[in-house]
Design an enzyme around this catalytic site. Sequence first.
Site, PDB file in Angstrom:
ATOM      1  N   CYS A 126       0.809  -1.227   0.000  1.00 27.83           N
ATOM      2  CA  CYS A 126       0.000   0.000   0.000  1.00 27.83           C
ATOM      3  C   CYS A 126       0.845   1.281   0.000  1.00 27.83           C
ATOM      4  CB  CYS A 126      -0.947   0.009   1.187  1.00 27.83           C
ATOM      5  SG  CYS A 126      -0.230  -0.622   2.705  1.00 27.83           S
ATOM      6  N   HIS A 233      -2.663   6.179   4.672  1.00 28.09           N
ATOM      7  CA  HIS A 233      -1.237   6.296   4.996  1.00 28.09           C
ATOM      8  C   HIS A 233      -0.719   7.650   4.491  1.00 28.09           C
ATOM      9  CE1 HIS A 233      -1.346   2.170   6.054  1.00 28.09           C
ATOM     10  NE2 HIS A 233      -0.696   1.629   5.046  1.00 28.09           N
TER      11      HIS A 233
HETATM   12  C1  2RA Z   1       0.875  -2.193   6.417  1.00 29.77           C
HETATM   13  N1  2RA Z   1       1.785  -2.153   4.194  1.00 29.77           N
HETATM   14  O1  2RA Z   1       0.440  -1.026   6.406  1.00 29.77           O
HETATM   15  C2  2RA Z   1       1.142  -2.919   5.155  1.00 29.77           C
HETATM   16  C3  2RA Z   1      -0.129  -3.554   4.713  1.00 29.77           C
HETATM   17  N2  2RA Z   1      -0.080  -4.257   3.576  1.00 29.77           N
HETATM   18  O2  2RA Z   1       1.097  -2.839   7.409  1.00 29.77           O
END
Ligand code: 2RA
Length: 330
Positions: A126, A233
């Site tokens: 991600c 994120h």
């Molecule tokens: C996380 N990137 O945020 C990873 C999830 N696939 O933990």
Amino acid sequence: MKIIIAGATGLVGRTMIQVLEEKNIPCQIIPLASKRSAGQTIQFKGKDVVIQELCKETIKKANADYALFALSASLSAKYAPYTSQYCTVIDNSSNFRQDPDIPLVVPEVNAIQAYADAPIIANPNCSTIQSVVALAEIYREFGLERVRYSTYQSVSGSGKQGVDDLNRGRLGEANQFYPEPIYNNVLPHIDDFTADGYTKEEHKMIQETRKILGDTRLKISATCVRVPIESSHGVDITFKTKKKASVDDIARVLELAPSVIFYSETAEYPTPLDSAGQDKVLVGRLRSDLAEDDRGFRMWVVADNIRKGAATNTVEILEKLLEYKSTKGL
Ligand code: 2RA
């Protein structure tokens, strides 16, 4: 068209189903999940669809055209190669991403690699997806000498277990999933540590960015941090271009980049709450990197990790494949 959704009851699997519905992809879904969820129903286009147990028998019997996988790396390793005997698999796990025979695709950047007729196509991590969407056009126009990532990743990146641990903290209960409390805290630790002092998440960002941009020698470093928010994120990206460029040059490229919403006013930066629930990558706080003499920049990039970072990117890969096959009359 029949599409298997493997891991249909998890955060990513459910969102895949929602995105297929929102985009009105003409298909029937075959939701597969653990034995525990088998027999329950899931809504798709106004109808209840029964969830079946994920096993070789149900995969074979599904007679599907595509399979979208939202499983752990170990379950993907077990089922994706088997499923790919029957239909193309688009896999969200980290298991196949570094396999040189398996395309790792962000449709805005390297859709062409999805057309190679590979039995399995990997969906990137991600935090990598949103970073590469923001960097790709800059890379094309000016080249990149080096990139440094510092991430601020929400707990939904860990799935339901992460969200549950944040909620436990809110209720004054002890953490059960993360190694330290996540509520009122930040953890500079995502996935396992590696011998060099980095984490696997940091290595994913480094290796996957190189593979997607097709530049194995690009210098990259990363620090990945878990923060106590539920979705989206954020990534602070500092980068140095190869060719000379000004902040205005980079801004012009970002304004035109597909899937990017660029916030040109400094004080109007995007936040995780702005990006939650949507598929665009939001970029703001573009400025010169004062630690560099020239060609150094930094920017702030946010996106919904479950949508563009996972489910939407997977469905967009599928859409690209469908478009390609229809233009080729396949
Ligand atoms: C996380 N990137 O945020 C990873 C999830 N696939 O933990």
